[in-house]
Every structure is written in C-alpha cells, then in structure tokens.
Design an enzyme around this catalytic site. Structure first.
Site, short mmCIF file in Angstrom:
data_model
loop_
_atom_site.label_atom_id
_atom_site.label_comp_id
_atom_site.label_asym_id
_atom_site.label_seq_id
_atom_site.Cartn_x
_atom_site.Cartn_y
_atom_site.Cartn_z
N ARG A 1 -38.61 -34.37 56.58
CA ARG A 1 -39.49 -33.68 57.54
C ARG A 1 -39.87 -32.31 57.03
O ARG A 1 -39.06 -31.66 56.38
CB ARG A 1 -38.76 -33.48 58.86
CG ARG A 1 -38.50 -34.78 59.52
CD ARG A 1 -38.12 -34.63 60.96
NE ARG A 1 -38.07 -35.98 61.47
CZ ARG A 1 -37.20 -36.44 62.34
NH1 ARG A 1 -36.32 -35.61 62.87
NH2 ARG A 1 -37.23 -37.68 62.71
N ASP B 1 -22.02 -32.83 60.28
CA ASP B 1 -22.91 -32.52 59.15
C ASP B 1 -24.04 -31.53 59.48
O ASP B 1 -24.53 -30.84 58.60
CB ASP B 1 -23.55 -33.82 58.62
CG ASP B 1 -24.26 -34.62 59.71
OD1 ASP B 1 -24.24 -34.19 60.87
OD2 ASP B 1 -24.81 -35.70 59.40
N HIS B 2 -24.42 -31.43 60.74
CA HIS B 2 -25.56 -30.58 61.08
C HIS B 2 -25.20 -29.11 61.29
O HIS B 2 -26.06 -28.25 61.25
CB HIS B 2 -26.24 -31.08 62.37
CG HIS B 2 -27.10 -32.28 62.16
ND1 HIS B 2 -26.63 -33.48 61.71
CD2 HIS B 2 -28.43 -32.47 62.37
CE1 HIS B 2 -27.61 -34.35 61.64
NE2 HIS B 2 -28.73 -33.76 62.03
N ARG C 1 -33.01 -36.05 69.53
CA ARG C 1 -32.24 -35.14 70.40
C ARG C 1 -32.68 -35.25 71.85
O ARG C 1 -33.83 -35.01 72.21
CB ARG C 1 -32.36 -33.70 69.89
CG ARG C 1 -33.75 -33.15 69.87
CD ARG C 1 -33.82 -31.81 69.14
NE ARG C 1 -33.79 -32.00 67.70
CZ ARG C 1 -34.49 -31.29 66.82
NH1 ARG C 1 -35.26 -30.30 67.21
NH2 ARG C 1 -34.42 -31.55 65.53
N SER D 1 -37.23 -35.94 66.23
CA SER D 1 -35.80 -36.16 66.41
C SER D 1 -35.45 -37.01 67.62
O SER D 1 -36.23 -37.16 68.55
CB SER D 1 -35.15 -34.79 66.55
OG SER D 1 -33.93 -34.87 67.21
N ASP E 1 -29.44 -40.28 66.09
CA ASP E 1 -30.18 -39.49 65.13
C ASP E 1 -31.31 -40.37 64.63
O ASP E 1 -31.11 -41.55 64.36
CB ASP E 1 -29.27 -39.12 63.95
CG ASP E 1 -29.96 -38.14 63.02
OD1 ASP E 1 -29.63 -36.95 63.07
OD2 ASP E 1 -30.84 -38.58 62.25
C1 MIC Z 1 -33.41 -34.15 62.50
O1 MIC Z 1 -33.54 -34.57 61.36
O2 MIC Z 1 -34.34 -33.64 63.14
C2 MIC Z 1 -32.09 -34.30 63.17
C3 MIC Z 1 -31.53 -32.97 63.35
O3 MIC Z 1 -31.21 -35.03 62.35
C4 MIC Z 1 -32.31 -35.02 64.48
C5 MIC Z 1 -31.16 -35.04 65.37
C6 MIC Z 1 -30.94 -33.79 66.10
O4 MIC Z 1 -31.87 -33.16 66.58
O5 MIC Z 1 -29.77 -33.46 66.25
C7 MIC Z 1 -32.86 -36.42 64.40
O6 MIC Z 1 -33.57 -36.70 63.48
O7 MIC Z 1 -32.65 -37.22 65.31
FE1 SF4 Z 2 -29.55 -34.21 58.52
FE2 SF4 Z 2 -31.61 -35.07 59.99
FE3 SF4 Z 2 -31.99 -33.76 57.69
FE4 SF4 Z 2 -31.02 -36.16 57.65
S1 SF4 Z 2 -33.04 -35.56 58.38
S2 SF4 Z 2 -30.28 -34.43 56.46
S3 SF4 Z 2 -29.75 -36.21 59.46
S4 SF4 Z 2 -31.08 -32.97 59.56
#
Ligand code: MIC
Ligand code: SF4
Length: 754
Positions: free
Chosen positions: A448, A95-96, A645, A643, A160
């Site tokens: 976010r 999805d990312h 990550r 995140s 995540d």
């Molecule tokens: C995000 O919302 O920042 C992400 C991308 O979903 C991350 C995960 C990532 O960095 O791959 C998260 O929230 O953990």
């Molecule tokens: Fe995707 Fe993270 Fe955004 Fe949710 S918050 S839509 S998991 S990038």
C-alpha cells in the site's frame, strides 16, 4: 513440526467427497475456489448450488489469525462472548506495534517497553483462551502463517486484509473485521456472500528483472483498486506453476489492493517444496494424496471463459517490471516509461529511501534476489544514493539470511536492518525530517502507498516495486532509472551496469532458527486472570452499543461528506494511533480526521449545525452525541478501502453516527459497519450524492420497515426548507438486520448465549 495436523487430516478426509458432490450438483467441472468453498460449508455436505454474487453462505473456516493492532479489539469482544476456549485454532501475532527507528535491537526493546501493557494483555488472553501467541519480533503475521499454518485447500480468516497472502499455499484465506473472527472463535458460522470468480491465466515464465510482484502490479493496473471487489482471483497456467510458493504469496497478498475477497493458486510442486522446506512433510504427504482436488479441474483451466466471470491473461515472457504509485497501488507504470511519466506529473525523481520488507515481499527468495543487487553494487564500487531499510518477514527468515550472509551484504551498503515486523509499512517509522512535510519520493516493496501511510508526510510520494527493483532504484537514487538499459557511475568514475538479479527460491542449506518466538497456550486456561486497569490509556473494556429503538431516525445532521478517496487510513489512521487500538474512546479521536470535507475541501474541518462553528470531526461528533442529535457520514466510491480495522466502523458508531451513505463500499468495511450495528447504505442513484448539502437535516422515513431487498428512503430537508427524497440501497440480509436491531452482532451473540 506441523501445527494442528489432526484438523488438516479432517479437511482432507472430506475434500474428495465434497468436491465430488459439488461437481454433481453444479453439473460441471469445478474451479479450485469452488472446491474449497464447498468443502467448508457450515452445514457439511453440499446440497445446492450457490449463486455467485447473490447468495449469502455460512462457512466453517479451519483457522483464524489476528495481529496485535486488530487482535485487541477482537479479543475484547471475544471476552464478552462468554466462551471458555476458542472453537477453532487461532493465533495472535505481535508485529504492527513495533516502530522502526534505529535498528532491530533497540527498536524491539523500545516497543516492548512502550507497548508492554498491550503485549501482556494479548499474551494473557491468548494463554487463557487457547490461542497460539507469537511474540514481538517473531515476524509479520502473514509470513509466519505461510511458514507454519497455511495449507493447500484450507480456509482461514484473519483480522487483517492481507490474510489473503496464504493463497500462495493454495488456501482460501480471507481478511475480516474482528467481529467476524469473534463469531468463528465463538463456534458460530462465518457468513460471506458467495464470491464471483476471476481467472488469471499466466503463460510463459518470469525471467531477468521481472518478479512475481510485477504480475500483481500489472493486475492492479488492469483491475484497479475496486475491480476485484466481491471476487476470488484464481491464478492458473504454466506461468503459475513455474513460480515459487512465496512468489505466489506476494501475488495473493496484493490481491487486497484490488479489493478481491481473496486470491489463490492450485497446489503444485513449488508448494510441496515449500511445505517440506518449512518442516511440514506431513502436510505435503497428506496433500499429495488428494492432489487433484487441490487444484481446478483441467477442463476449467482449458476453457476458463466458460467457468469464470472474468478472465485475464498475462504472458510472463512479455511482462515488464512495473512501478506503481504514487498514492494508490493501482497506478501502474512500466519501468521503461517511469522517467517520462514522473516528469510529466511532477513526481520527484530523487529517491530518498528504499525499503524492502512487509508481509508482501520478505521471503528468503525476495531477500536473496535483492541482496544479489546489493552485492553487485558493493562489487562494482557503487555507493547507494538513497538510504536503505530492511524488515525481514520472520525470525526464521532473518536467522537464515543472516547465516547466509545477506544481512552483511545489506549492511555493507549501510542499510538499516529493522525488526521482523511491519514497521514503515504501517507508519511505524520514525523517519528523520518527515515533520518538515517536504515533497519527496521513496520506493518500497510493500503493498500500500496511500498518502501519509509510511511516514505521515502527505508529500511523500511512495512507489511500490519488487524488492530487486527497489534495491536497484535505491542504489541509483533515481526513480527514472531503468536497470535493464541504464548505467551508473562507480567510485572509479567508470560506467557500470547492474546484471539481472539472481536468488534462491528456498535456502540451499535449509531454514534455521533458534527461537522462532512462539508461545503455546496453557492446556487449561480457566484459572488465568486477564486484568485491564481502569485508568489504562491503551485498553478499555467495551460498553455494549445501544440497541435500536425500532423508530425511524430523524433530525440527523451531516458530520462529514467525504470527498474522493476515503480509505480506512483516512477514517482511522494508523501510525501513532495504533497505540489506541484497544481503547475505543481514545482512538475515536482520530475518527475521519484524514477525510477531505466536500465543503471547503479541507481535512478535519467540519461545520457543526449546533452552533455553526467549524471544528474537528471527532469533537463535532461528540457534541452532536451529547446533544442527542444523530449524525450521518456521506462518502464516495469504494469507501473504506484498505484495511480490515473495525475501528473505522466502531469509532463513528461510538461517536453517535447512525448511518454511512456512500456511492459504493469496500467489502470488509461494509461488513464491519453491519457488525457494529450501523447502517451502511448506498445511493440508488449515484448522482444523489450531489444533493447532500452541508446544512441539511436527514430523516429516514421508512426505517421501521427495514427488510432484506427493500430500499430505504432518506428525506433530505435543505436549509431553505425544500425537501428531496432519495432512495438508498442496502445489502442487509435477515440476520444482519438482527445485528442492527440488537445494536451490534456481539450484543446478539450475548443475547443468544443467555
Ligand atoms: C494494513 O496493512 O493496513 C494493516 C495495518 O495491516 C491493516 C490492519 C490494521 O489496520 O490493523 C489491514 O490491512 O487490515
Ligand atoms: Fe503489516 Fe499490513 Fe504492512 Fe502487511 S500490509 S506488513 S500486515 S502493515
């Protein structure tokens, strides 16, 4: 059809027994969070009470979910663990890695071409190790999990931070780094410090323009981005019961933005309705049998102050819609005050884009309510002033909203329908003109809004609101527009007012889908070969990190002292960098390039102590590493916020950083550092942060006595030769110190398997 029903049955078999036992041991009624925690102890039945905020506890989560951007590193690590199959049900969701540009069809095709190697890798690893695979276009991990896997009273972890979304179905769902997931996939316990408990009592009922999103926008304003750290937020009260299941998901989802370990709600009729609507009668029937154990005890909710560490009360009858931002999700402003606040702060009032979607707000209910506003605009002769983009949360939602005419409604407003994926929420957005870095405002229903997150432009002021409010504000093109009071002028020159949104909790005609995008793994994957090309730019087999030599680290230099907010987006930016998530060396080129250097206050400009030259952070770190000089990173409060990550921990580790010393950490990032064999330390006296100078040399003088609960001493040798010692705190327990000794938690697993 419900997935993994046998596993769910087992959970419900032990739930009443464990709950009764825990109640007996604690000698008091229980919150829902405690019931779930004590039902998922690695050691089986509860035998003692755990101290909240103190004891580390081993848990046995029921399932794991990974998304494509973090799964690469998680699976690269799992492949090294020497196991044939994952030990608990696991899924991977693509999805990312799908960029939003022209619209779903073209964008998905492009993503499949550009990230083909990664999708193939994830697909074949999943197939080999017994992992369910959700193809690109199937939807956003958390929406797909809510629709298919989440179940009341369960415990899951996910790579995540918004895994917490599944709290909407009464789970304890927790975001972790990949290395934590690898432990559980490899059949080992998962460790968590017993969380504190925050109770949120919701009274009254949502009405008019107010949506579940406003509850969490309000809570974020109260708790701030770190107020939930180390805590589970449990919602209860009549107001909770009156909300839809997906609305509860929205609230739990954004609990990540207050740093909470997770959030949850007790099982109720809305959850039962959702389970049945998503084809899981079997789960609903099983849950009904143990219903009273799937919510907090009545005495707890009647006297919450006695049982929670902190209680917040919100009256939904009085709650006003909010808009949070810019640049941080906890800056909460009621809609009626927005014009005044924005004007006072110089935020651009013109809204250029309204984006609806993300794992936070892309349910059928969300889309139907936003569509009701869009429909009014069409009916009342209003054209939208801002551009519109929609990311449906899953193929099931997309198919159903198309069938029910909502896609058409948005298209009548010239909206772009993007893929069922994260898209702009994670910087996967080719926004025309973003490179000009013009000051501008956008509004979205995501969670976010850190600087540069959506379009890479540091001057984009991103505001967060409910989908229906995003629709109204995008139509008006005015951040200060208050749809409850203000009017708009239509194409006939008449003043018109938008009525409050309407919508459906669940599709009146039921959900529908042709191909949800799921691929089940092979029953026996032993013959499947996973290959990674040596010259791949996207994937790289991991080289184990070096074990600690048992000596004090001496002669370390400062790589960067990061000033102010330093989220995982600052440490390891997403957007275009997502393409290197499976290649540690390549992605390390983004290491800390978004952090503001305390000396000079610029980003990605640090002084090398090797030659006095100012250069990029990654290059400077590589030069230290090549010269055999250890380096350290210093940071402020809530370092690593955002995140899950683990790249944010692995990159500095790969580049030779030995310690990250900050005022305070965000939970997942602190664990990620520990897992990767780094020292994650905090200043015992916060103001010692100020003692760190650019040209200092650092010696850890008692690291050879590293032990749980024992402070470490950092000797700072200033450029003029003067010396200061500062005390550093840490939260490493004995087994975490082992990870440090071995060089990483993975090295330890491998050693244990030999
Ligand atoms: C995000 O919302 O920042 C992400 C991308 O979903 C991350 C995960 C990532 O960095 O791959 C998260 O929230 O953990
Ligand atoms: Fe995707 Fe993270 Fe955004 Fe949710 S918050 S839509 S998991 S990038």
């Amino acid at each position: 059809m419900a997935f993994d029903i046998e596993m769910i049955k087992k959970v419900y078999e032990r739930l009443p027994k464990n709950v009764a036992k825990a109640r007996e041991i604690l000698g008091r009624p229980l919150t829902l969070s405690e019931k779930i925690l004590y039902t998922h102890l690695w050691d089986g039945e509860p035998t003692k009470a755990f101290l909240r905020g103190k004891d580390y506890v081993d848990f046995a989560p029921d399932r794991i979910a990974c998304q494509d951007a973090t799964a690469q590193m998680a699976l690269l690590q799992f492949m090294q663990a020497g196991k044939e199959q994952v030990a608990v049900p696991t899924t991977v969701h693509c999805d990312h890695l799908i960029q939003a540009k022209s619209g779903a069809k073209v964008d998905l095709k492009n993503a499949k071409e550009t990230s083909n190697e990664v999708f193939d890798f994830l697909g074949s690893v999943s197939n080999k190790y017994g992992i369910g695979f959700w193809k690109p276009g199937a939807g956003i991990i958390h929406q797909v999990v809510l629709e298919n896997y989440a179940f009341p009273g369960g415990m899951m972890i996910g790579t995540d931070s918004h895994t917490v979304n599944a709290g909407g179905l009464g789970m304890l769902a927790i975001g972790v780094g990949g290395a934590d997931a690898v432990d559980v996939m490899a059949g080992m316990p998962w460790e968590l410090k017993c969380p504190r408990l925050i109770g949120v009592k919701l009274t009254g009922k949502l009405s008019g323009w107010t949506a579940p999103k406003d509850v969490i926008l309000k809570v974020a304003g109260i708790l701030t981005v770190k107020g939930g750290t180390g805590a589970i937020v449990e919602y209860f009260g009549d107001g909770a019961i009156s909300m839809s299941c997906t609305g509860k998901g929205t609230i739990c989802n954004m609990g990540a933005e207050v740093g909470a370990t997770t959030s949850t709600f007790g099982y109720d009729d809305s959850m039962e309705r959702y389970l049945r609507a998503t084809g899981r009668d079997e789960v609903a029937d099983l849950a009904n049998v143990v219903r009273e154990d799937l919510t907090g005890d009545a005495e707890v909710y009647a006297n919450p102050e006695k049982y929670f560490d902190e209680v917040i009360e919100i009256n939904l009858d009085e709650l006003e819609p909010h808009i949070n931002g810019p640049f941080t999700p906890d800056r909460a402003t009621p809609v009626s005050k927005m014009r005044e606040v924005a004007t006072a702060n110089g935020w651009p009032l013109d809204i250029e884009w309204g984006l609806i979607g993300s794992c936070t707000n892309s349910s059928y209910e969300d889309i139907s309510r936003a569509a009701s506003i869009a429909q009014q605009a069409v009916d009342k002769g209003l054209a939208t002033k801002a551009e519109f983009g929609i990311n449906p949360g899953s193929e099931q939602v997309r198919y159903t909203i198309e069938r029910d005419g909502f896609i058409k409604t948005f298209e009548d407003l010239d909206a772009k329908i993007f893929t069922n994926a994260c898209g702009p929420c994670i910087g996967q957005w080719a926004r025309a003109g973003a490179e000009d870095q013009k000051k501008n405002s956008i509004i979205h229903s995501f969670n976010r809004n850190f600087s540069k997150r959506a379009d890479g432009n540091p001057n984009t002021h991103a505001f967060v609101a409910s989908p229906e409010m995003v629709a109204a504000i995008a139509i008006s093109g005015d951040l200060g527009f208050n749809p409850m009071k203000d009017t708009l002028v239509n194409n006939k020159g008449e003043e018109v007012k938008l009525d409050a949104p309407t919508g459906w909790e669940l599709p009146p005609l039921g959900f529908d889908v042709e191909d949800a995008g799921y691929e089940a793994p092979a029953a026996d994957g032993s013959g499947i070969n996973v290959s990674i090309a040596d010259d791949s730019k996207r994937l790289q087999v991991l080289t184990p990190f070096q074990a600690w030599d048992g000596e004090n680290i001496t002669g370390a230099k400062l790589l960067i002292k990061a000033l102010g907010k330093c989220t995982t987006d600052h440490i390891s930016m997403a957007g275009p960098w997502l393409r290197y998530r499976g290649h540690l060396d390549n992605i390390s080129e983004n290491c800390l390039i978004g952090a503001v250097n305390a000396f000079g206050e610029e980003v990605n400009q640090v002084k090398s102590q090797l030659n006095g030259e100012v250069g990029a952070v990654p290059a400077t770190a590589r030069a230290y590493k090549a010269a055999g000089v250890p380096s350290i990173v210093v940071g402020d409060h809530n370092y690593g916020e955002g995140s899950s990550r683990e790249h944010a921990a692995m990159e500095p580790r790969h580049l030779g950083v030995r310690a990250v010393i900050v005022k305070s950490f965000a939970r997942i990032h602190e664990t990620n550092l520990k897992k990767q064999g780094m020292l994650g330390l905090t200043f015992a006296i916060e103001s010692d942060f100020d003692k760190i100078q650019e040209n200092d040399t650092f010696n850890f003088i008692d690291l050879n006595e590293f032990a749980p609960g024992r402070q470490l001493t950092l000797e700072i040798v200033h450029a003029n030769g003067s010396i200061e010692n500062v005390s550093l705190n840490h939260t490493y327990n004995a087994s975490q110190i082992e990870w440090f000794r071995y060089g990483s938690a993975l090295n330890k697993i491998k050693a244990d398997n030999k």
